[in-house]
Write an enzyme that holds these catalytic residues in place. Structure first.
Site, PDB file in Angstrom:
ATOM      1  N   ALA A   1      -2.167  -0.085   2.725  1.00 58.38           N
ATOM      2  CA  ALA A   1      -2.393  -1.523   2.900  1.00 58.38           C
ATOM      3  C   ALA A   1      -2.075  -1.826   4.365  1.00 58.38           C
ATOM      4  O   ALA A   1      -0.949  -2.198   4.716  1.00 58.38           O
ATOM      5  CB  ALA A   1      -1.493  -2.317   1.969  1.00 58.38           C
TER       6      ALA A   1
ATOM      7  N   GLY B   1       4.778  -7.491   7.503  1.00 62.90           N
ATOM      8  CA  GLY B   1       4.438  -6.367   6.627  1.00 62.90           C
ATOM      9  C   GLY B   1       3.883  -6.858   5.315  1.00 62.90           C
ATOM     10  O   GLY B   1       3.447  -8.011   5.214  1.00 62.90           O
ATOM     11  N   ASN B   2       3.853  -6.006   4.311  1.00 63.09           N
ATOM     12  CA  ASN B   2       3.372  -6.416   2.986  1.00 63.09           C
ATOM     13  C   ASN B   2       4.098  -5.622   1.904  1.00 63.09           C
ATOM     14  O   ASN B   2       4.906  -4.742   2.212  1.00 63.09           O
ATOM     15  CB  ASN B   2       1.848  -6.264   2.893  1.00 63.09           C
ATOM     16  CG  ASN B   2       1.417  -4.830   3.112  1.00 63.09           C
ATOM     17  OD1 ASN B   2       1.718  -3.955   2.298  1.00 63.09           O
ATOM     18  ND2 ASN B   2       0.731  -4.568   4.221  1.00 63.09           N
ATOM     19  N   HIS B   3       3.793  -5.932   0.641  1.00 66.03           N
ATOM     20  CA  HIS B   3       4.561  -5.386  -0.482  1.00 66.03           C
ATOM     21  C   HIS B   3       4.091  -4.017  -0.978  1.00 66.03           C
ATOM     22  O   HIS B   3       4.537  -3.575  -2.022  1.00 66.03           O
ATOM     23  CB  HIS B   3       4.507  -6.354  -1.661  1.00 66.03           C
ATOM     24  CG  HIS B   3       5.295  -7.605  -1.445  1.00 66.03           C
ATOM     25  ND1 HIS B   3       6.653  -7.581  -1.231  1.00 66.03           N
ATOM     26  CD2 HIS B   3       4.928  -8.892  -1.388  1.00 66.03           C
ATOM     27  CE1 HIS B   3       7.080  -8.819  -1.067  1.00 66.03           C
ATOM     28  NE2 HIS B   3       6.044  -9.637  -1.145  1.00 66.03           N
ATOM     29  N   SER B   4       3.176  -3.363  -0.271  1.00 69.73           N
ATOM     30  CA  SER B   4       2.694  -2.066  -0.759  1.00 69.73           C
ATOM     31  C   SER B   4       3.865  -1.081  -0.892  1.00 69.73           C
ATOM     32  O   SER B   4       4.707  -0.984   0.005  1.00 69.73           O
ATOM     33  CB  SER B   4       1.668  -1.504   0.226  1.00 69.73           C
ATOM     34  OG  SER B   4       1.405  -0.163  -0.075  1.00 69.73           O
TER      35      SER B   4
END
Ligand code: CTP
Length: 220
Positions: free
Chosen positions: A93, A25-28
Site C-alpha cells: 500500500a 503512512g497507512n494501516h497496511s
C-alpha cells in the site's frame, strides 16, 4: 510452475517522513504480501520481498527481505530486482503522496493551523510496467469503494498488469486490518470471485489463478 522462478513482491505500507519523528503512512500490515512470499517460497520460487515497515517476520532460505521506509526507497529496491524477476507482485500500500519537504529538526507547534504540501510519489507498478517484457507476469492489488471492476480494469491497462486482485471495502472482513480477505481477480478476459477466506488461503487462490493465466499467456 513456480519452482526456480524469481519473484519480486512488494508488501506493507510506506512511511513518508515529515520530520525526524513524524510520517504520513497507512494501516497496511503486510500480511497479504508476506503470505504470498511464504507460499511461493514453499513452492520453490526465489523471492525478493521488498517490505515497508511491518511487525512481520519470515524466515525461509528462499526469501530475501529488503526492508524499506519510503516509496522512493521501495522503488529503488524494486528497480534493482525487477529486470531479473519472472513474476512481479505489487501488494504494498504505497503512499500516493509524500511531503514536499522533510524538516531536518522536529517541527515545533506554533500557529493554530498547519499546512503540509504534498507531492505525488513514484508509481512503482506503473513505472516498472513501462519496461515489462512479454515473458514477465505482473500482478497488482486494488482497494476500491466504487466502480470496482471498471477501476480494476483501468489499472490493468495503466500499469501493464496481467491481473488485479480487487478487495472491496464493501465486504466485511476484507482489506487492511483483517486476517481474512475477500477478493475478486480481474484479468483482461475474465472476472473470478472468491469467498471470504484467511490470507494464507487467499494467497493460494491467487497463486492458482496466476498459474492458469500465465500458462495461457505462454501458449500464445
Ligand atoms: N502502486 C504502486 N506504487 C504506487 C501506488 C500504487 O506500486 N505509488 C501499486 C499498488 O501496490 C497496487 C496497485 O499499484 O498493486 C494499485 O494501487 P492503488 O493505490 O489502488 O492505485 P492508484 O494508482 O494509486 O489509484 P487510486 O487513485 O485508486 O489510489
Amino acid at each position: 510452475m513456480f519452482s526456480g522462478k524469481k519473484v519480486l513482491i512488494t508488501a506493507g505500507p510506506t512511511y513518508e517522513p515529515l520530520d525526524p519523528v513524524r510520517f504520513i503512512g497507512n494501516h497496511s500490515t503486510g500480511k497479504m504480501g508476506f503470505a504470498l512470499a511464504r507460499c511461493l517460497a514453499e513452492a520453490g520460487a526465489e523471492v525478493s520481498l521488498v517490505s515497508g515497515p511491518t511487525a512481520l517476520t519470515l524466515d525461509h532460505a528462499l526469501v530475501h527481505i529488503t526492508p524499506v521506509m519510503t516509496a522512493d526507497e521501495m522503488f529503488a529496491a524494486c528497480a534493482k530486482v525487477a529486470p531479473e524477476a519472472d513474476l512481479w507482485i505489487f501488494a504494498a500500500a504505497v503512499a500516493d503522496y509524500k511531503p514536499k519537504d522533510t524538516a531536518t529538526s522536529k517541527i515545533k507547534k506554533s500557529d493554530a493551523s498547519f499546512t503540509i504540501e504534498l507531492v505525488k510519489n513514484v508509481d512503482i507498478a506503473a513505472t516498472l510496467g513501462q519496461q515489462k517484457r512479454e515473458d514477465q507476469f505482473a500482478v497488482g492489488f486494488a482497494l476500491e469503494t466504487d466502480q470496482e471492476l471498471e477501476n480494476a480494469r483501468g489499472k490493468l491497462l495503466k500499469k501493464k498488469l496481467d491481473m488485479v486482485v480487487l478487495n472491496s471495502l464493501r465486504d466485511p472482513g476484507a482489506g487492511f486490518k483483517h486476517d481474512t480477505n475477500k477478493i475478486t481477480i480481474v484479468k483482461a478476459a475474465s472476472v473470478e470471485e472468491y469467498a471470504l477466506k484467511n490470507k494464507d488461503e487467499v494467497a493460494q487462490d491467487i497463486l492458482e489463478s496466476i498459474k492458469a493465466e500465465w500458462a495461457c499467456l505462454q501458449k500464445k
